[in-house]
Design a protein around this motif. Structure first.
Motif, PDB file in Angstrom:
ATOM      1  N   UNK A 159     -20.389 -12.001 -23.611  1.00 25.80           N
ATOM      2  CA  UNK A 159     -19.480 -13.350 -24.259  1.00 25.80           C
ATOM      3  C   UNK A 159     -19.771 -13.467 -25.684  1.00 25.80           C
ATOM      4  N   UNK A 160     -18.716 -13.015 -26.584  1.00 21.53           N
ATOM      5  CA  UNK A 160     -18.894 -12.427 -27.814  1.00 21.53           C
ATOM      6  C   UNK A 160     -19.342 -13.920 -28.916  1.00 21.53           C
ATOM      7  N   UNK A 161     -18.627 -15.054 -28.199  1.00 24.25           N
ATOM      8  CA  UNK A 161     -18.759 -16.299 -29.051  1.00 24.25           C
ATOM      9  C   UNK A 161     -20.028 -16.800 -29.245  1.00 24.25           C
ATOM     10  N   UNK A 162     -21.008 -16.333 -28.231  1.00 26.47           N
ATOM     11  CA  UNK A 162     -22.429 -16.813 -28.173  1.00 26.47           C
ATOM     12  C   UNK A 162     -23.436 -15.595 -28.025  1.00 26.47           C
ATOM     13  N   UNK A 163     -22.841 -14.182 -28.285  1.00 20.89           N
ATOM     14  CA  UNK A 163     -23.646 -13.356 -28.459  1.00 20.89           C
ATOM     15  C   UNK A 163     -24.324 -12.967 -27.044  1.00 20.89           C
ATOM     16  N   UNK A 164     -24.014 -13.224 -25.882  1.00 22.65           N
ATOM     17  CA  UNK A 164     -24.814 -12.982 -24.915  1.00 22.65           C
ATOM     18  C   UNK A 164     -24.214 -11.956 -24.062  1.00 22.65           C
ATOM     19  N   UNK A 165     -25.250 -11.028 -23.794  1.00 23.73           N
ATOM     20  CA  UNK A 165     -24.756  -9.679 -22.988  1.00 23.73           C
ATOM     21  C   UNK A 165     -25.540  -9.875 -21.648  1.00 23.73           C
ATOM     22  N   UNK A 166     -24.627  -9.922 -20.617  1.00 22.80           N
ATOM     23  CA  UNK A 166     -25.389  -9.924 -19.157  1.00 22.80           C
ATOM     24  C   UNK A 166     -25.180  -8.623 -18.703  1.00 22.80           C
ATOM     25  N   UNK A 167     -26.120  -7.873 -18.024  1.00 23.21           N
ATOM     26  CA  UNK A 167     -26.029  -6.365 -17.777  1.00 23.21           C
ATOM     27  C   UNK A 167     -26.704  -6.286 -16.590  1.00 23.21           C
ATOM     28  N   UNK A 168     -26.651  -4.961 -15.800  1.00 21.27           N
ATOM     29  CA  UNK A 168     -27.173  -4.808 -14.642  1.00 21.27           C
ATOM     30  C   UNK A 168     -26.884  -3.199 -14.234  1.00 21.27           C
ATOM     31  N   UNK A 169     -27.891  -2.616 -13.801  1.00 16.62           N
ATOM     32  CA  UNK A 169     -27.521  -1.420 -13.216  1.00 16.62           C
ATOM     33  C   UNK A 169     -28.198  -1.185 -11.767  1.00 16.62           C
ATOM     34  N   UNK A 170     -27.549  -0.581 -11.083  1.00 14.60           N
ATOM     35  CA  UNK A 170     -28.172  -0.684  -9.735  1.00 14.60           C
ATOM     36  C   UNK A 170     -29.461  -0.238  -9.427  1.00 14.60           C
ATOM     37  N   UNK A 171     -30.318  -1.113  -8.908  1.00 15.37           N
ATOM     38  CA  UNK A 171     -31.768  -0.740  -8.624  1.00 15.37           C
ATOM     39  C   UNK A 171     -32.720  -0.957  -9.669  1.00 15.37           C
ATOM     40  N   UNK A 172     -32.237  -1.515 -10.885  1.00 14.93           N
ATOM     41  CA  UNK A 172     -33.224  -1.781 -11.907  1.00 14.93           C
ATOM     42  C   UNK A 172     -33.118  -3.278 -12.656  1.00 14.93           C
ATOM     43  N   UNK A 173     -32.666  -4.160 -11.662  1.00 17.77           N
ATOM     44  CA  UNK A 173     -32.492  -5.447 -12.040  1.00 17.77           C
ATOM     45  C   UNK A 173     -31.569  -5.944 -13.210  1.00 17.77           C
ATOM     46  N   UNK A 174     -31.335  -7.368 -13.256  1.00 15.92           N
ATOM     47  CA  UNK A 174     -30.385  -7.579 -14.287  1.00 15.92           C
ATOM     48  C   UNK A 174     -30.940  -8.349 -15.575  1.00 15.92           C
ATOM     49  N   UNK A 175     -30.022  -8.334 -16.587  1.00 15.09           N
ATOM     50  CA  UNK A 175     -30.839  -8.704 -17.814  1.00 15.09           C
ATOM     51  C   UNK A 175     -29.726  -9.599 -18.681  1.00 15.09           C
ATOM     52  N   UNK A 176     -30.190 -10.506 -19.404  1.00 12.30           N
ATOM     53  CA  UNK A 176     -29.506 -11.239 -20.495  1.00 12.30           C
ATOM     54  C   UNK A 176     -30.070 -10.828 -21.727  1.00 12.30           C
ATOM     55  N   UNK A 177     -29.226  -9.882 -22.613  1.00  5.36           N
ATOM     56  CA  UNK A 177     -29.683  -9.499 -23.878  1.00  5.36           C
ATOM     57  C   UNK A 177     -31.160  -8.436 -23.094  1.00  5.36           C
ATOM     58  N   UNK A 178     -32.189  -8.835 -23.942  1.00  6.80           N
ATOM     59  CA  UNK A 178     -33.457  -8.159 -23.450  1.00  6.80           C
ATOM     60  C   UNK A 178     -34.334  -8.830 -22.476  1.00  6.80           C
ATOM     61  N   UNK A 179     -33.657  -9.970 -21.987  1.00  9.31           N
ATOM     62  CA  UNK A 179     -34.684 -10.832 -21.163  1.00  9.31           C
ATOM     63  C   UNK A 179     -34.253 -10.486 -19.471  1.00  9.31           C
ATOM     64  N   UNK A 181     -17.730  -3.171 -29.879  1.00 10.38           N
ATOM     65  CA  UNK A 181     -16.838  -2.962 -30.887  1.00 10.38           C
ATOM     66  C   UNK A 181     -15.415  -3.599 -30.414  1.00 10.38           C
ATOM     67  N   UNK A 182     -15.108  -3.885 -29.408  1.00 15.36           N
ATOM     68  CA  UNK A 182     -13.950  -4.741 -29.015  1.00 15.36           C
ATOM     69  C   UNK A 182     -14.064  -5.915 -29.342  1.00 15.36           C
ATOM     70  N   UNK A 183     -15.351  -6.554 -29.343  1.00 13.05           N
ATOM     71  CA  UNK A 183     -15.479  -7.926 -29.448  1.00 13.05           C
ATOM     72  C   UNK A 183     -15.316  -8.390 -31.143  1.00 13.05           C
ATOM     73  N   UNK A 184     -15.620  -7.558 -31.853  1.00 17.41           N
ATOM     74  CA  UNK A 184     -15.536  -7.653 -33.389  1.00 17.41           C
ATOM     75  C   UNK A 184     -14.015  -8.011 -33.540  1.00 17.41           C
TER      76      UNK A 184
END
Length: 277
Positions: free
Chosen positions: A127-147, A18-21
């Motif tokens: 990164x809104x300009x390229x619509x890349x969401x990097x995310x992670x939660x402890x113990x569950x791995x890291x992701x870029x969007x759904x990858x 929402x902030x990215x918009x």
């Protein structure tokens, strides 16, 4: 198959998007922004402030009672917080103000432990300009969007691509000397060193295998709260130059793990040389 997000991560990603918009609208009209100077090479714009207010509103509404540590407005909430949001609403502000589409929103979530220490539980770097969401939660791995993300497998220093943050005018002479010493040590040994100007994204790119390592001195908690966790959950290493907790000093060394000792030692040697100068 879509990745199932926890309730915390849903809140974080929704707040970032929402902030990215609004940030994207401001970015398209960057020449009209009202900008005040906080110090040499360190700017704050109305875009930062609006984004921070938007993120705070969303996070506070979803999780009332959580504390905050935010780049522009600082710390708020109970000193005895159990959960705390750590937010940089616009990492890479100088890039943003110069029309360079390499900037991000960083949101970390920390939990206080029974002994009074705290640990990162979740983080996202968007990164809104390229619509890349990097995310992670402890113990569950890291992701870029759904990858799912995994750090690079490179072991040969001659093939390595490192990233860093070049000190600017307000940085002390000692830290500038430490950086120069480390750069002089590593530069002849690696395939390349890059400076893209957004530490949260540098860490996310280590997690994604785009960089093999990253170092920077004197970072703030909101620069690294999300990125350090994302690197670790992608299988990498993230410490300070002595192998300790980078959150305490702000001196960060992150890597794919294979090259961590070499990179860490080079940064530590640079700091030691600057102290002896």
């Amino acid at each position: 198959m879509s990745v199932r997000l926890s309730p915390h991560m849903v809140v974080m990603q929704n707040a970032a998007q929402r902030a990215a918009k609004r940030l994207l609208r401001d970015f398209s009209e960057v020449e009209q922004l009202q900008v005040s100077i906080k110090g040499p090479g360190d700017f704050v714009s109305q875009a930062d402030l609006r984004a921070e207010a938007s993120i705070r509103e969303d996070l506070e509404k979803a999780r009332p009672g959580y504390a905050f540590l935010m780049e522009e407005s600082g710390a708020s909430g109970s000193d005895a917080w159990a959960w705390r949001w750590v937010v940089d609403p616009l990492d890479g502000t100088s890039n943003f103000l110069h029309g360079i589409p390499h900037w991000a929103i960083s949101i970390g979530l920390e939990r206080r432990l029974p002994d009074g220490s705290f640990e990162a539980q979740a983080g996202c770097v968007y990164a809104p300009a390229v619509d890349e969401m990097f995310w992670a939660e402890k113990g569950t791995g890291a992701f870029l969007n759904e990858r799912r993300l995994r750090v690079s497998g490179r072991r040969n220093l001659q093939e390595a691509m490192f990233a860093t943050g070049i000190p600017f005018a307000a940085v002390s002479a000692r830290r500038r000397l430490a950086f120069a010493r480390t750069l002089g040590t590593l530069m002849p040994q690696v395939a390349g060193i890059r400076r893209f100007g957004a530490a949260a994204l540098d860490l996310a790119w280590v997690a994604a295998g785009r960089y093999d390592g990253f170092w920077e001195l004197g970072l703030k908690p909101w620069d690294i709260a999300a990125g350090l966790l994302i690197v670790r959950e992608a299988g990498g290493s993230a410490t300070d130059p002595e192998g300790g907790d980078a959150r305490l000093s702000g001196d960060v060394v992150a890597s794919n793990g294979h090259m961590h000792a070499v990179l860490k030692d080079a940064v530590a040697d640079g700091l030691a040389a600057a102290r002896g100068a």
